[in-house]
Design a protein around this motif. Structure first.
Motif, PDB file in Angstrom:
ATOM      1  N   THR C 222      36.292   5.920 -16.014  1.00  0.00           N
ATOM      2  CA  THR C 222      37.747   5.825 -16.643  1.00  0.00           C
ATOM      3  C   THR C 222      37.602   4.640 -17.435  1.00  0.00           C
ATOM      4  O   THR C 222      38.487   4.701 -18.386  1.00  0.00           O
ATOM      5  CB  THR C 222      38.625   5.751 -15.199  1.00  0.00           C
ATOM      6  OG1 THR C 222      38.026   4.615 -14.269  1.00  0.00           O
ATOM      7  CG2 THR C 222      38.841   7.064 -14.582  1.00  0.00           C
ATOM      8  N   ASN C 223      36.817   3.553 -17.231  1.00  0.00           N
ATOM      9  CA  ASN C 223      37.288   2.453 -17.987  1.00  0.00           C
ATOM     10  C   ASN C 223      36.096   2.060 -18.756  1.00  0.00           C
ATOM     11  O   ASN C 223      35.114   1.823 -18.474  1.00  0.00           O
ATOM     12  CB  ASN C 223      37.492   1.412 -17.095  1.00  0.00           C
ATOM     13  CG  ASN C 223      37.609  -0.146 -17.818  1.00  0.00           C
ATOM     14  OD1 ASN C 223      38.573   0.053 -18.583  1.00  0.00           O
ATOM     15  ND2 ASN C 223      36.819  -1.169 -17.251  1.00  0.00           N
ATOM     16  N   SER C 225      36.258  -0.245 -21.458  1.00  0.00           N
ATOM     17  CA  SER C 225      36.619  -1.583 -22.203  1.00  0.00           C
ATOM     18  C   SER C 225      35.398  -2.008 -22.792  1.00  0.00           C
ATOM     19  O   SER C 225      35.197  -2.679 -24.116  1.00  0.00           O
ATOM     20  CB  SER C 225      37.328  -2.538 -21.338  1.00  0.00           C
ATOM     21  OG  SER C 225      38.160  -1.961 -20.721  1.00  0.00           O
ATOM     22  N   GLN C 227      32.136  -0.982 -23.171  1.00  0.00           N
ATOM     23  CA  GLN C 227      31.391  -0.382 -24.198  1.00  0.00           C
ATOM     24  C   GLN C 227      32.205  -0.352 -25.681  1.00  0.00           C
ATOM     25  O   GLN C 227      31.650  -0.379 -26.443  1.00  0.00           O
ATOM     26  CB  GLN C 227      31.372   1.109 -23.904  1.00  0.00           C
ATOM     27  CG  GLN C 227      30.220   1.329 -22.417  1.00  0.00           C
ATOM     28  CD  GLN C 227      30.951   1.105 -21.257  1.00  0.00           C
ATOM     29  OE1 GLN C 227      31.846   0.489 -21.156  1.00  0.00           O
ATOM     30  NE2 GLN C 227      30.560   1.899 -20.374  1.00  0.00           N
ATOM     31  N   ALA C 229      34.197  -2.734 -26.865  1.00  0.00           N
ATOM     32  CA  ALA C 229      34.038  -3.961 -27.213  1.00  0.00           C
ATOM     33  C   ALA C 229      32.551  -3.994 -27.922  1.00  0.00           C
ATOM     34  O   ALA C 229      32.518  -4.664 -28.970  1.00  0.00           O
ATOM     35  CB  ALA C 229      34.222  -4.751 -26.216  1.00  0.00           C
ATOM     36  N   ALA C 250      40.374   9.513 -21.864  1.00  0.00           N
ATOM     37  CA  ALA C 250      40.509   8.119 -21.319  1.00  0.00           C
ATOM     38  C   ALA C 250      39.986   7.304 -22.632  1.00  0.00           C
ATOM     39  O   ALA C 250      40.610   6.476 -22.895  1.00  0.00           O
ATOM     40  CB  ALA C 250      39.750   7.979 -20.088  1.00  0.00           C
ATOM     41  N   LYS C 253      41.893   7.251 -25.669  1.00  0.00           N
ATOM     42  CA  LYS C 253      43.316   6.185 -25.524  1.00  0.00           C
ATOM     43  C   LYS C 253      42.809   4.755 -25.483  1.00  0.00           C
ATOM     44  O   LYS C 253      43.464   3.948 -26.116  1.00  0.00           O
ATOM     45  CB  LYS C 253      43.850   6.512 -24.367  1.00  0.00           C
ATOM     46  CG  LYS C 253      44.781   7.640 -24.159  1.00  0.00           C
ATOM     47  CD  LYS C 253      45.374   7.746 -22.959  1.00  0.00           C
ATOM     48  CE  LYS C 253      46.197   8.884 -22.739  1.00  0.00           C
ATOM     49  NZ  LYS C 253      46.810   9.205 -21.423  1.00  0.00           N
ATOM     50  N   GLN C 254      41.714   4.531 -25.136  1.00  0.00           N
ATOM     51  CA  GLN C 254      41.172   2.912 -24.887  1.00  0.00           C
ATOM     52  C   GLN C 254      40.855   2.703 -26.457  1.00  0.00           C
ATOM     53  O   GLN C 254      41.032   1.400 -26.829  1.00  0.00           O
ATOM     54  CB  GLN C 254      40.116   2.958 -23.673  1.00  0.00           C
ATOM     55  CG  GLN C 254      40.883   3.054 -22.338  1.00  0.00           C
ATOM     56  CD  GLN C 254      39.833   3.161 -21.369  1.00  0.00           C
ATOM     57  OE1 GLN C 254      38.870   2.554 -21.402  1.00  0.00           O
ATOM     58  NE2 GLN C 254      40.092   4.147 -20.450  1.00  0.00           N
ATOM     59  N   LYS C 256      41.963   3.407 -29.125  1.00  0.00           N
ATOM     60  CA  LYS C 256      43.223   3.450 -29.706  1.00  0.00           C
ATOM     61  C   LYS C 256      43.867   1.859 -29.269  1.00  0.00           C
ATOM     62  O   LYS C 256      44.231   1.177 -30.200  1.00  0.00           O
ATOM     63  CB  LYS C 256      44.322   4.457 -29.653  1.00  0.00           C
ATOM     64  CG  LYS C 256      45.504   4.315 -30.122  1.00  0.00           C
ATOM     65  CD  LYS C 256      45.668   4.887 -31.733  1.00  0.00           C
ATOM     66  CE  LYS C 256      46.969   4.653 -32.591  1.00  0.00           C
ATOM     67  NZ  LYS C 256      46.713   4.751 -33.909  1.00  0.00           N
ATOM     68  N   SER C 257      44.015   1.866 -28.145  1.00  0.00           N
ATOM     69  CA  SER C 257      44.534   0.431 -27.466  1.00  0.00           C
ATOM     70  C   SER C 257      43.701  -0.686 -27.984  1.00  0.00           C
ATOM     71  O   SER C 257      44.338  -1.893 -28.413  1.00  0.00           O
ATOM     72  CB  SER C 257      44.384   0.293 -26.033  1.00  0.00           C
ATOM     73  OG  SER C 257      44.966   1.483 -25.564  1.00  0.00           O
ATOM     74  N   LEU C 258      42.353  -0.564 -27.980  1.00  0.00           N
ATOM     75  CA  LEU C 258      41.559  -1.694 -28.421  1.00  0.00           C
ATOM     76  C   LEU C 258      41.279  -1.805 -29.981  1.00  0.00           C
ATOM     77  O   LEU C 258      40.465  -2.608 -30.335  1.00  0.00           O
ATOM     78  CB  LEU C 258      40.192  -1.773 -27.619  1.00  0.00           C
ATOM     79  CG  LEU C 258      40.589  -1.804 -26.060  1.00  0.00           C
ATOM     80  CD1 LEU C 258      39.170  -1.530 -25.378  1.00  0.00           C
ATOM     81  CD2 LEU C 258      41.225  -2.890 -25.626  1.00  0.00           C
ATOM     82  N   SER C 259      41.791  -0.990 -30.755  1.00  0.00           N
ATOM     83  CA  SER C 259      42.003  -1.176 -32.332  1.00  0.00           C
ATOM     84  C   SER C 259      40.392  -0.654 -32.592  1.00  0.00           C
ATOM     85  O   SER C 259      39.966  -1.493 -33.584  1.00  0.00           O
ATOM     86  CB  SER C 259      42.266  -2.260 -32.710  1.00  0.00           C
ATOM     87  OG  SER C 259      43.527  -2.732 -32.346  1.00  0.00           O
TER      88      SER C 259
END
Lengths: 289, 364, 406
Positions: C222-223, C225, C227, C229, C250, C253-254, C256-259
Motif C-alpha cells: 500500500t505504501n 513513499s 520507492q 522518492a 495507490a 495517488k501517492q 501525485k501527492s509526492l509530485s
C-alpha cells in the motif's frame, strides 16, 4: 536521503497507530484479542463510503455519522455475543471474533461487491514539505489524529470517573463488580469505543489507499505487529509502536527492497515475542517454565 | 472424559417390579456391558467400508473422499496441539506449505521414490515445528498464537521471494508424479488412520495425561513435576508431522504448487473451524467437523460467499451454545435419551454429563 | 455412564461416517443428463482476481446463449444444446483445481474454458493434463503459461499475447515523444511482474533506454513513499509498472501527492479496468497500458460483441477485449465440437489443434506448443476512455507529457 525515509516512516507510523489503538484498548481492558479488528476498520471505510456517496460530505466529516453507528454496533456485539464468552478464556474469544470476521468479510462482498473502492478527497492527492521531504498530506492528518486519539483515551481513562471504572474493571473484574461497577456495561462501552477508534483508522485507510472486502486481514496483521511492539494493552505503546513500525518499514524498504519488507517486519514480531513479549510498555507477561 | 463418567451405575428400585420394563432394562444393561465390543466392531466395519471404497465409489467420489480424509487429518493434527495441548496455533499453514514444497522439490531435483518423499516431507515439517517450538514455547496463550501467525506469514513472504523454489511462480511436478485417484485415495486413508491411531494412543497414554494437565493448569502441573517445555515440543512436532505429510499429498493431487496457496492462512483457518465445530479436544470431533464443513462447502459450490458466511455463523453458534462442538452435543443428547428411557433421571433435570464449564466466576 | 458413552459413541460414529460417505455420494452423485453437451469453467468471481472473472463469465455465457438460441450444435447427427456450468474459485488455485476436477468428473464437462492469470490457469491445466480432457484458456500470458509445464502441454490450449512482443510496446510508445530515456520500473513479485520485469530489463538497452531504478514489492503493498522518492531522485521520466489494480491506484495517488510526474506512465494490468478512472478521477488521464484486441481491425462480429460487452456492463477497452477473447474461445470450442463431430476427449483435442479461422478476436491458429499468440497493442486513457496509441491509428494522438500526474 536516509533522513527523508525517517520522516516518511514517522508520519506513516501515525496511520498505523490509528488502526491499532482500538485493538490495544480491547486487550488492555478485556484481555481479548479481537480478530475482527480488520473488519471493523474496513467496515467503517465501507460505511464512510456509503455516507459520502449519498451525502456530499468530506469523508472525515462523514465520521460524524459513522462514529455513532460504529459505537452501537460495537456495543451490541460485545454485550450480546462476546460478554457471555469472556469467562471461557482467550481462545474462545479468538474463535468467536474470528467467526465475526468471517461473517463481516462475506457480508461486505455480498453487499458492496468485490471491487476495490476508495474514499476521495482533495487532500489525498497533495503533499506537505517537511524538512525538505515531501510527505503525503493524509499521513500528516493521520499522525495528528493518532496523537489526539491516544491523548484523548488517556485523559478519558485517567480523568473521568467512567475511566476509573474502566481501569478498575480491567485490573480486577470481580473486585470491580463487588464495588458496584457494572462490568458488562463497561465492556460493552469499551468495545464500542474501540469500534469508534477503528472507524477513524478505517476512514484514514480508505482515504490513503483503497479497500476491498478482503483487505481486513492485512490490516489486522499490521495492527498485531504494532501492539506487540508497543505492548499489548498500552496506549502509549500503541503510539510509539506504530511510529517505530512505520520507520522500520520505510527504512528496510529502502535498504533491503520492499519485497522483503513483510519478512523483516514479521521476523521482528517473532523476535520481540521471544526477547520481550510485553513489548515496550506492556505488563510483564508470564512465561512457561 | 468428563467427571460424570465416574458415577456408579444406579438401579432404581421401581424398574425391578415391572416385567416389561425389566426386560428392556436388562437389554440395555447387556448393551452397556458390551459397549466396548460394539465400539470396536463399528470401527472395524467402517475401516472395511473405507478400504473397499474404490469398488463402490465413482472416480469423482474418490477425489472427494481424498479431500475429506486430508481435511480430517489436518483438523485432527491441529486438535492435538490446539485442543488437547491448549496451544492455539495460527501457524499450521507453515507445515502444509513446507510438506508440499518438500515433496515438490525432492521429486524435481532428486530421484527419491515418491513414498519416501512423503515421509521426508513429514520430517521437514517436524523439524520446522521443533524450531518454532523452541522459539515460541515460552509464550502463553495469545502471545503464542500471534507468534505462530508471525512465523507463518514470514515464511510465506520468504517463499514468494526464494528463487530456488520458483519464487511466486512456484513449481510444477514432473509428469511421472501423477498418481491415479485410487492410489491417492488409499494414501490419504492410510495417513488418516495413522494419524488417528497415533493421536488416540498418545492422548490416552501417560504423555497425553501430562499434556492435558499442562493445558488445564500449567503451574499446578509444574508443581507436580510435569514440565511443559518438553511435552509441548513433542506435541508440536508430532502435530506438524502429519500436517506435513498431508501437505505432500495435496501437492501430489494438484501437480503444481505456488506459495500463496501452499502457505495460505486458509489452511489453518479450515483446521480450526473444523475442529471447533466438530468438538475441540475430542478424538471424534475434528472428523465430524470435517464432514460438516466439507459437505457445506461442496453443497454451496456456486455460492462461495454464502458458504463462508454460514460457516462463520455456525462457528459463533457453536461457540456460544454448544462449545463442546457438534459431537458433544450429540453425545449428550443421546445419553439423555437413554437415561430418560431407563428412568434413571426425570426428564426435566439437567444431565450431569454436560461438559464442565471452566471457571467458578460468573460475574459477566 | 462410561458404557453408555461407548454405545452412544459407536452408534453415532457409525451413523456419521456412513452419512459422510453418503454425503460424498450425494454431493457427487447425480449424473448429468445425456442430452445437452456440458462445458464448464472455474472462474475467480470473488477475491483479489475478481476484476476479470465476471467478464469471462459473461462472455462464455453470451457465446453459449447465442449458439443455443440458434438451435444448438450438431453432434453425431443430433442437435444438442450447450449447458455451461460456472463455478467460483475465489481466486484460489487449490479451489480452482478441485473445481476443475468436479466439472470434468461430476458434471461430465467435455471440455473446460479457462480461468485467467498463470496461477489459476496452470492449476486447471494440470487437471486437464491428468484427466486427459481438453481446456482452452485465454487471458493468460503465453510465456508464463508455458513455463508451468516445461515438457509441454498436451491437452491445454492458450490464446493470448506473448510477453516478448508485449513488453516491446512501452518503448515503442515512449519513442513517440521525447524523454531523457531514463526508466523507473515498478514490478510486483507475482508471476507476471517477474516475467515482464525481466523482459523489460532485457529490452530497455535494445531501444536505447536505461532502467535507472527498479522497485520490487509484494502484491498488496500500500505504501510506496520510499520507492517514489528514489524514482524522483533518479530523474526517471518514464515509468513502467506491472501491478494489480488496487496497488496501481495507490501508487498513482501517492505519485501525485509526492509530485513525481513522469512524462510517460504505464500501468500494466493496473490501469486496464474501468475502476481506473473511477478510483483516480483526473489523475487517471494519460496512463498507458497494453491491450490485446484492436477494435479498429474490424474482425467479424466486432460491433456486435462490443455492444454485448457494454450491455453486460463492461465498457473499458481492456474489459471489452477480455469479453471478446472469452466469447471467441468459446466459439473455437463449439466449432471444434462440430468439426470433430464428437465429444470424446482425444478427437476433440486433436481438432482444437487444427483450428484455423478468424474470429472476432482475430485469426486463431495454435502452434505446436499449444499457444496462439495474439498481437498486443498499447492504449492510453484519454477522457475516461482508452484509445489505441500504438500501433498508431488515424485520429488518435498520443498524449504526452502525462496529464494526470502533472
Amino acid at each position: 536521503m536516509f533522513f527523508y525515509h525517517l520522516i516518511d516512516g514517522f508520519f506513516l507510523g501515525g496511520l498505523y497507530v490509528t488502526i491499532a489503538v482500538g485493538l490495544t484498548l480491547v486487550f488492555g481492558v478485556m484481555k481479548m484479542v479481537n480478530l475482527a479488528q480488520g473488519e471493523f476498520l474496513i467496515g467503517a471505510a465501507y460505511l464512510a463510503y456509503t455516507v459520502t456517496t449519498h451525502v456530499n460530505l468530506d469523508p472525515l466529516l462523514s465520521l460524524i455519522i459513522v462514529v455513532p453507528i460504529m459505537f452501537v454496533i460495537g456495543y451490541a456485539v460485545q454485550r450480546v455475543i462476546l460478554n457471555p464468552l469472556i469467562k471461557r478464556g482467550q481462545e474462545t474469544l479468538l474463535v468467536a471474533t474470528f467467526g465475526l470476521a468471517l461473517i463481516a468479510e462475506t457480508a461486505f462482498a455480498l453487499v458492496f461487491g468485490n471491487n476495490t473502492l476508495a474514499l476521495n478527497a482533495p487532500y489525498t492527492l497533495t503533499g506537505i514539505t517537511i524538512f525538505g521531504d515531501t510527505v503525503r498530506t493524509i499521513y500528516v492528518i493521520a499522525f495528528v489524529a493518532a496523537v489526539l486519539m491516544v491523548v484523548g483515551m488517556y485523559l478519558i481513562l485517567t480523568r473521568l470517573r467512567f475511566g476509573k471504572a474502566v481501569r478498575a474493571a480491567a485490573e480486577d473484574p470481580a473486585a470491580a463488580a463487588s464495588v458496584g461497577i457494572d462490568v458488562p456495561l463497561v465492556y460493552g462501552v469499551i468495545f464500542g469505543v474501540a469500534a469508534v477508534l477503528s472507524a477513524v483508522g478505517g476512514t484514514l485507510i480508505g482515504l490513503s489507499y483503497g479497500f476491498g472486502p478482503t483487505s481486513g486481514p492485512e490490516w489486522l496483521l499490521r495492527s498485531f505487529v504494532v501492539i506487540v511492539l508497543g505492548g499489548m494493552g498500552s496506549l502509549w505503546g500503541a503510539l510509539l509502536g506504530g511510529i517505530l513500525i512505520g520507520v522500520i518499514e520505510e527504512v528496510t524498504a529502502s535498504i533491503v527492497g520492499a519485497q522483503f519488507r513483510d519478512l523483516i517486519v514479521f521476523a521482528f514480531l517473532v523476535l520481540i515475542l521471544i526477547i520481550r513479549p510485553q513489548g515496550l510498555f506492556g505488563k510483564k507477561v508470564s512465561v512457561a517454565k | 472424559m468428563t467427571l460424570s463418567d465416574r458415577q456408579p451405575e444406579s438401579i432404581p428400585p421401581e424398574s425391578m417390579e415391572q416385567p416389561a420394563k425389566r426386560t428392556w432394562f436388562e437389554m440395555m444393561r447387556a448393551l452397556k456391558r458390551s459397549g466396548r465390543w460394539i465400539k470396536w466392531g463399528a470401527l472395524v466395519l467402517l475401516l472395511l467400508l473405507a478400504l473397499l471404497g474404490p469398488t463402490y465409489l465413482s472416480v469423482f467420489e474418490l477425489t472427494l473422499a481424498f479431500m475429506l480424509f486430508n481435511y480430517m487429518t489436518l483438523a485432527q493434527s491441529w486438535n492435538l496441539l490446539g485442543g488437547y495441548g491448549g496451544q492455539f496455533s495460527l501457524g499450521h499453514s507453515l507445515f502444509v506449505g513446507a510438506g508440499s514444497y518438500t515433496v515438490a522439490v525432492l521429486l524435481l531435483h532428486t530421484g527419491m521414490p515418491l513414498y519416501l518423499t512423503l515421509l521426508v516431507s513429514g520430517g521437514v515439517a517436524s523439524g520446522l515445528a521443533a524450531i518454532a517450538a523452541l522459539l515460541l514455547m515460552r509464550l502463553r496463550e495469545v502471545y503464542f498464537t500471534i507468534g505462530s501467525l508471525g512465523l507463518s506469514v514470514a515464511a510465506l513472504t520468504w517463499m514468494i521471494n526464494w528463487s530456488y523454489t520458483g519464487a511466486s511462480s512456484g513449481l510444477s511436478l514432473p509428469p511421472t508424479a501423477a498418481l491415479d485417484y485410487t492410489a491417492l485415495y488409499y494414501l490419504s486413508l492410510a495417513l488418516l488412520v495413522l494419524t488417528m491411531v497415533c493421536i488416540v494412543l498418545l492422548v490416552r497414554s501417560p504423555f497425553g495425561l501430562r499434556l492435558m494437565a499442562i493445558r488445564d493448569d500449567e503451574e499446578a502441573a509444574a508443581e507436580l513435576g510435569v514440565y511443559s517445555l518438553p511435552v509441548k515440543l513433542t506435541t508440536f512436532t508430532i502435530s506438524a508431522f502429519f500436517v506435513g505429510v498431508a501437505g505432500g499429498l495435496i501437492v501430489l493431487n494438484n501437480l503444481s504448487i505456488e506459495p500463496n496457496s501452499a502457505f495460505s492462512l486458509n489452511w489453518v483457518v479450515t483446521m480450526i473451524i473444523m475442529t471447533v465445530i466438530g468438538g475441540i479436544a475430542t478424538s471424534t470431533g475434528p472428523l465430524i467437523g470435517a464432514v460438516v464443513v466439507f459437505t457445506l462447502q461442496q453443497a454451496l459450490q456456486g455460492y462461495q460467499s454464502w458458504s463462508t458466511l454460514l460457516t462463520g455463523v455456525l462457528l459463533i453458534l457453536i461457540i456460544r451454545l454448544a462449545p463442546g462442538g457438534i459431537w458433544n452435543m450429540l453425545i449428550n443428547g443421546f445419553q439423555r435419551l437413554i437415561e430418560i428411557s431407563l428412568k434413571l433421571r426425570p426428564a426435566n433435570q439437567q444431565s450431569t454429563s454436560q461438559r464442565e464449564e471452566d471457571t467458578v466466576e460468573n460475574i459477566v | 455412564m462410561r458404557s453408555i458413552n461407548k454405545v452412544a459413541w459407536s452408534m453415532l460414529f457409525s451413523t456419521f461416517l456412513a452419512l459422510s460417505i453418503a454425503a460424498c455420494g450425494a454431493a457427487g452423485g447425480g449424473a448429468a443428463s445425456n442430452q445437452p453437451v456440458v462445458i464448464g469453467a472455474t472462474l475467480p468471481l470473488t477475491g483479489p482476481l475478481s476484476a476479470v472473472g465476471p467478464i469471462l463469465k459473461a462472455a462464455y455465457q453470451a457465446a453459449v446463449d447465442d449458439v443455443n438460441a440458434a438451435g444448438g450444435i450438431e453432434v453425431n447427427g443430433t442437435k444438442a444444446k450447450i449447458n455451461l456450468v460456472i463455478l467460483d474459485n475465489t481466486s484460489d488455485p487449490n479451489t480452482a483445481s478441485s473445481q476443475a476436477t468436479t466439472l470434468y468428473l461430476q458434471d461430465n464437462a467435455v471440455a473446460l474454458l479457462g480461468p485467467f492469470t498463470p496461477p489459476l490457469t496452470i492449476a486447471v491445466s494440470n487437471v486437464a493434463e491428468r484427466l486427459k480432457r481438453p481446456l482452452i484458456a485465454t487471458a493468460t500470458p503465453v510465456e508464463a503459461w508455458l513455463a508451468g509445464r516445461p515438457s509441454g502441454w498436451h491437452y491445454s490450449w492458450d490464446v493470448f499475447f506473448d510477453e516478448n512482443q508485449q513488453t516491446n510496446l512501452v518503448f515503442q510508445t515512449a519513442n513517440l515523444t521525447t524523454t531523457n530515456k531514463r526508466v523507473a520500473l515498478f514490478t510486483d513479485t507475482e508471476q507476471d511482474g517477474i516475467t515482464m520485469g525481466k523482459l523489460w530489463l532485457q529490452k530497455a538497452p535494445q531501444y536505447g533506454y536505461t532502467i535507472v531504478y527498479h522497485a520490487v514489492f509484494p502484491v498488496g503493498t500500500t505504501n510506496f513513499s520510499s520507492q517514489i522518492a528514489a524514482a524522483k531522485a533518479a530523474n526517471a521520466q518514464v515509468l513502467i509498472s506491472q501491478m494489480i489494480p488496487p496497488d496501481a491506484t495507490a501508487l498513482w495517488k501517492q505519485m501525485k501527492s509526492l509530485s513525481y510526474n513522469p512524462i510517460v506512465a504505464e500501468g500494466e494490468k493496473g490501469a486496464s479496468t474501468s475502476t481506473w478512472p473511477q478510483g483516480l478521477g483526473s489523475v487517471a488521464e494519460g496512463t498507458i497500458c497494453t491491450n490485446f484486441w484492436p477494435r479498429s481491425s474490424g474482425y467479424p462480429g466486432t460491433s456486435d460483441l462490443v455492444a454485448k460487452s457494454h450491455k453486460a456492463g463492461f465498457t473499458a477497452s481492456a474489459e471489452t477485449s477480455g469479453f471478446v477473447a472469452g466469447y471467441s474461445i468459446t466459439q473455437v470450442l463449439l466449432d471444434t465440437i462440430v468439426r470433430a463431430n464428437s465429444t470424446s476427449p482425444d478427437p476433440l483435442n486433436t481438432a482444437i489443434g487444427q483450428t484455423d479461422k478468424t474470429y472476432t478476436l482475430g485469426p486463431i491458429k495454435f502452434g505446436t506448443n499449444h499457444a496462439d499468440s495474439i498481437p498486443a497493442i498499447m492504449v492510453q486513457w484519454q477522457n475516461n476512455t482508452t484509445v489505441q496509441v500504438y500501433p498508431q491509428v488515424s485520429g488518435v494522438t498520443f498524449e504526452a507529457p502525462n496529464k494526470g500526474l502533472a
